[in-house]
Design an enzyme around this catalytic site. Structure first.
Site, PDB file in Angstrom:
ATOM      1  N   ASN A  52       0.824  -1.249  -0.045  1.00 12.47           N
ATOM      2  CA  ASN A  52      -0.033   0.028  -0.177  1.00 12.47           C
ATOM      3  C   ASN A  52       0.849   1.254   0.208  1.00 12.47           C
ATOM      4  OD1 ASN A  52       0.671  -1.028   2.532  1.00 12.47           O
ATOM      5  ND2 ASN A  52      -1.045   0.425   3.508  1.00 12.47           N
ATOM      6  N   GLU A  54       0.274   5.154   0.522  1.00 11.22           N
ATOM      7  CA  GLU A  54      -0.644   6.252   0.986  1.00 11.22           C
ATOM      8  C   GLU A  54       0.176   7.619   0.822  1.00 11.22           C
ATOM      9  OE1 GLU A  54      -0.910   5.658   5.420  1.00 11.22           O
ATOM     10  OE2 GLU A  54      -2.029   3.733   5.067  1.00 11.22           O
ATOM     11  N   CYS A  63      -4.193   0.808  -2.583  1.00 11.25           N
ATOM     12  CA  CYS A  63      -4.054  -0.690  -1.977  1.00 11.25           C
ATOM     13  C   CYS A  63      -2.854  -1.194  -2.482  1.00 11.25           C
ATOM     14  CB  CYS A  63      -5.306  -1.301  -1.832  1.00 11.25           C
ATOM     15  SG  CYS A  63      -6.714  -0.499  -0.869  1.00 11.25           S
ATOM     16  N   GLU A  65      -3.142  -4.663  -3.220  1.00 12.84           N
ATOM     17  CA  GLU A  65      -3.357  -5.590  -4.195  1.00 12.84           C
ATOM     18  C   GLU A  65      -3.660  -4.887  -5.380  1.00 12.84           C
ATOM     19  OE1 GLU A  65      -4.753  -4.568  -1.142  1.00 12.84           O
ATOM     20  OE2 GLU A  65      -5.989  -6.429  -0.336  1.00 12.84           O
ATOM     21  N   CYS A  96     -10.310  -4.798   0.032  1.00 14.81           N
ATOM     22  CA  CYS A  96     -11.494  -3.762  -0.036  1.00 14.81           C
ATOM     23  C   CYS A  96     -12.176  -4.079  -1.298  1.00 14.81           C
ATOM     24  CB  CYS A  96     -10.861  -2.358   0.252  1.00 14.81           C
ATOM     25  SG  CYS A  96     -10.331  -1.698  -1.382  1.00 14.81           S
ATOM     26  N   CYS A  99     -10.427  -3.375  -4.579  1.00 15.63           N
ATOM     27  CA  CYS A  99      -9.798  -4.142  -4.895  1.00 15.63           C
ATOM     28  C   CYS A  99     -10.417  -5.434  -5.511  1.00 15.63           C
ATOM     29  CB  CYS A  99      -8.638  -4.557  -4.097  1.00 15.63           C
ATOM     30  SG  CYS A  99      -7.627  -3.295  -3.442  1.00 15.63           S
TER      31      CYS A  99
HETATM   32  N1  THU Z   1      -5.334  -1.408   2.267  1.00 16.07           N
HETATM   33  C1  THU Z   1      -4.797  -2.061   1.222  1.00 16.07           C
HETATM   34  O1  THU Z   1      -3.428  -1.960   0.989  1.00 16.07           O
HETATM   35  N2  THU Z   1      -5.714  -3.252   1.112  1.00 16.07           N
HETATM   36  C2  THU Z   1      -6.874  -3.525   1.541  1.00 16.07           C
HETATM   37  O2  THU Z   1      -7.601  -4.269   0.729  1.00 16.07           O
HETATM   38  C3  THU Z   1      -7.401  -2.791   2.441  1.00 16.07           C
HETATM   39  C4  THU Z   1      -6.716  -1.473   2.917  1.00 16.07           C
HETATM   40  C5  THU Z   1      -4.512  -0.097   3.068  1.00 16.07           C
HETATM   41  C6  THU Z   1      -5.023   1.183   2.434  1.00 16.07           C
HETATM   42  C7  THU Z   1      -4.195   1.969   3.644  1.00 16.07           C
HETATM   43  O3  THU Z   1      -3.179   2.131   3.191  1.00 16.07           O
HETATM   44  C8  THU Z   1      -4.359   1.183   4.730  1.00 16.07           C
HETATM   45  O4  THU Z   1      -4.648  -0.303   4.350  1.00 16.07           O
HETATM   46  C9  THU Z   1      -5.729   1.348   5.876  1.00 16.07           C
HETATM   47  O5  THU Z   1      -6.598   1.500   4.968  1.00 16.07           O
END
Ligand code: THU
Length: 142
Positions: A52, A54, A63, A65, A96, A99
């Site tokens: 991920n 940010e 994300c 994925e 999520c 994804c």
């Molecule tokens: N996140 C992912 O990388 N994958 C997911 O399927 C759910 C959430 C990350 C996004 C963000 O950087 C952190 O998790 C918190 O939401």
């Protein structure tokens, strides 16, 4: 890294989870501090990983994925056998909604491994994660 593409053996699953865990170490998550790693096994045996990423403008976060899937597609792969996701959540965190939709676009039959840093793994599938999907067929204008 090359893995067997034909059948997703237990060894291949473990390798895919290991690649996702390595990618997790590269997560850029200074805001949530929730580190996520992902790895996608392509039909030709190649593996692409993602973490991920940010952003101070939080809506721009991507994300792990989707980073993995987009990397594979950008490298010319569109057929995926499996996707592994690693977090430190207990039980292992799932994908999520965004994804799930992106995975469905390329791999509606893919195996999905939800893993955590304690070594627990839940085996599911893209189809189970996104029932009654909107997919490429429904979006074509012809
Ligand atoms: N996140 C992912 O990388 N994958 C997911 O399927 C759910 C959430 C990350 C996004 C963000 O950087 C952190 O998790 C918190 O939401």
């Amino acid at each position: 890294m090359l893995l067997e593409a034909a059948a997703i053996t237990e060894a291949a699953q473990q390798q895919l989870v290991a690649v996702a865990q390595e990618a997790r170490a590269r997560a850029y998550a200074p805001y949530s501090r929730f580190l996520v790693g992902a790895a996608v096994l392509c039909a030709d045996g190649t593996v692409f990983s993602g973490c991920n990423v940010e952003n101070a403008s939080s809506g721009l976060t991507v994300c792990a994925e989707r980073v993995a899937v987009m990397s594979a597609v950008a490298a010319g792969r569109r057929q995926f056998e499996a996707l592994a996701v690693v977090t430190d959540a207990e039980p292992p965190a799932s994908l999520c909604g965004a994804c799930r939709q992106v995975l469905h676009e390329f791999a509606p039959q893919a195996t999905v491994l939800l893993a955590n840093t304690s070594g627990n793994v839940i085996i599911t599938s893209a189809a189970e994660l996104l029932p009654r999907p909107f997919g490429p067929d429904g979006a074509r204008g012809d």
